[in-house]
Design an enzyme around this catalytic site. Structure first.
Site, PDB file in Angstrom:
ATOM      1  N   GLY A  87       0.866  -1.180   0.000  1.00  0.00           N
ATOM      2  CA  GLY A  87       0.000   0.000   0.000  1.00  0.00           C
ATOM      3  C   GLY A  87       0.899   1.225   0.000  1.00  0.00           C
ATOM      4  CB  ALA A  88       0.957   4.217  -2.197  1.00  0.00           C
ATOM      5  CG  ASN A 138      -5.062   1.895  -7.308  1.00  0.00           C
ATOM      6  OD1 ASN A 138      -4.290   1.972  -6.339  1.00  0.00           O
ATOM      7  ND2 ASN A 138      -6.256   1.352  -7.192  1.00  0.00           N
ATOM      8  NE  ARG A 177       5.461  -3.508  -4.414  1.00  0.00           N
ATOM      9  CZ  ARG A 177       4.143  -3.607  -4.272  1.00  0.00           C
ATOM     10  NH1 ARG A 177       3.579  -3.299  -3.112  1.00  0.00           N
ATOM     11  NH2 ARG A 177       3.385  -4.000  -5.272  1.00  0.00           N
ATOM     12  CG  ASP A 191       0.046   2.033  -5.846  1.00  0.00           C
ATOM     13  OD1 ASP A 191      -1.089   1.607  -6.094  1.00  0.00           O
ATOM     14  OD2 ASP A 191       0.763   1.608  -4.921  1.00  0.00           O
TER      15      ASP A 191
END
Ligand code: MRU
Length: 348
Positions: A51-52, A249, A93, A239
């Site tokens: 999750g961002a 996203n 990431r 994101d």
């Protein structure tokens, strides 16, 4: 198994990073503790934390650990150790901009310190503050978004943009929480979100725990649900949002947005300003490709032939023409986004 109300997805306590191991949910609520920034990098890479906003804060906490791990006694030596750790954390990431944002914020604060000891203090203080601020931001964002929802609405959401994707409260699910807190009744339809199933494992778990009326659907039932009038509005997280209003996203978000447009359901994106990337163009955003095994099986069970070629993008892009509004802690903006997004950064 229940989740205490005050639970945080990630926190920094007694010089350790403590986080929920999200790979074990929904069957086990397990906390992991780290005192090495390399372990935090591993946790981000393997979706123990995801999750961002949550990975943004985790990156910052990773640097706090790196500051404590370093034996440096002088300023420049510590800054150099922090820079090495920043690289390791950053490479985990590529799509969510919050990770780079969190790391940069800590690095620039670190550079203001005069001594190694002062840098350590500054880094730890700032990382903890970022975590506390995340909750405040989500609550503000939730309040702004709640005015867009009506009593008795059913909201579809995709992936998990909830407490588990942030430090607490959530972004898309923060709007749903704030709507309920304002006295309106709201129901939720959560997509399963293959291949990693953040919708069924995390969103359904989180909302059920918090007493929401939530129904789970397979991703393939998005069209059915909308065509049959089961969905009033859609809210998802993000994101990365670029200045033109293109939203990156979880994979499948684009399909949901197309379907919402087809059936006249408003499609909202909820995200903090830290998710907005004013520099990068949509065409240059890196979409993370994840391993084939996420697609060739469910859990330990294999569901595809051996040696099958797999395409497994973790994110997709939803263009601005499909987005009814972007909900932030500074208010809701609408198209044309190239004009409305920059104004968010001017607002007090
Ligand atoms: O791969 P993940 O689980 O990190 O992807 C998460 C999402 O796509 C979320 O929707 C996004 O980060 C918003 S979180 C508030």
């Amino acid at each position: 198994m229940t989740m205490p109300d005050s639970l945080r997805t990630v926190e920094f306590k007694d010089n350790k990073v403590i986080m929920i191991d999200q790979t074990k949910l929904p069957t086990k609520l397990v906390f992991v503790e780290y005192d090495d920034f390399n372990e935090v990098a591993h946790a981000i890479r393997t979706l123990i934390v995801r999750g961002a906003p949550a990975i943004g804060v985790s990156g910052a906490f990773g640097l706090a650990l790196a500051a404590l791990q370093s034996n440096a006694t002088v300023r420049d030596e510590l800054l150099s150790d922090l820079e090495d750790a920043r690289k390791v954390l950053f490479e985990t990431r590529p799509t969510a901009v919050n990770l780079g944002w969190g790391l940069e914020k800590i690095m620039s604060v670190a550079k203001t310190g005069d001594s190694a000891d002062q840098i350590r203090e500054l880094v730890i203080f700032t990382a903890k503050k970022m975590a506390d601020d995340d909750i405040k931001i989500n609550k503000a964002l939730g309040k702004h978004g709640s005015v867009l929802l009506d009593d008795n609405d059913t909201i579809m959401t995709h992936c998990n943009a909830g407490a588990l994707a942030t430090v607490a409260y959530g972004t898309a699910l923060g709007v749903i929480r704030a709507t309920k807190e304002s006295g309106k009744n709201v129901k939720v339809i959560a997509t399963e979100t293959r291949p990693v199933q953040q919708g069924s494992r995390l969103t359904a778990f989180e909302l059920k725990h918090d007493g929401f009326d939530v129904s789970l659907i397979p991703d393939t039932a998005v069209g059915y649900s909308m065509a049959n009038g089961l969905v009033d509005k859609v809210i998802v997280g993000a994101d990365r949002i670029v200045r033109t209003g293109h939203v990156f996203n979880k994979i499948g978000t684009y399909q949901v947005a197309i379907m919402a447009k087809r059936h006249g359901a408003p499609f909202y994106v909820a995200a903090p300003l830290s998710t907005i990337d004013m520099q990068t163009l949509a065409k240059d955003v890196i979409i993370e490709m994840r391993k084939a095994s996420e697609v060739t099986g469910v859990g330990d069970m294999r569901t595809a032939p051996d040696d099958i070629t797999v395409i497994n993008p973790a994110f997709d892009m939803t263009p601005p023409e499909l987005i009814s509004g972007i909900i932030t802690e500074k208010g809701v903006v609408m198209a044309p986004y190239e004009e409305s997004i920059p104004k968010l950064f001017q607002a007090n």
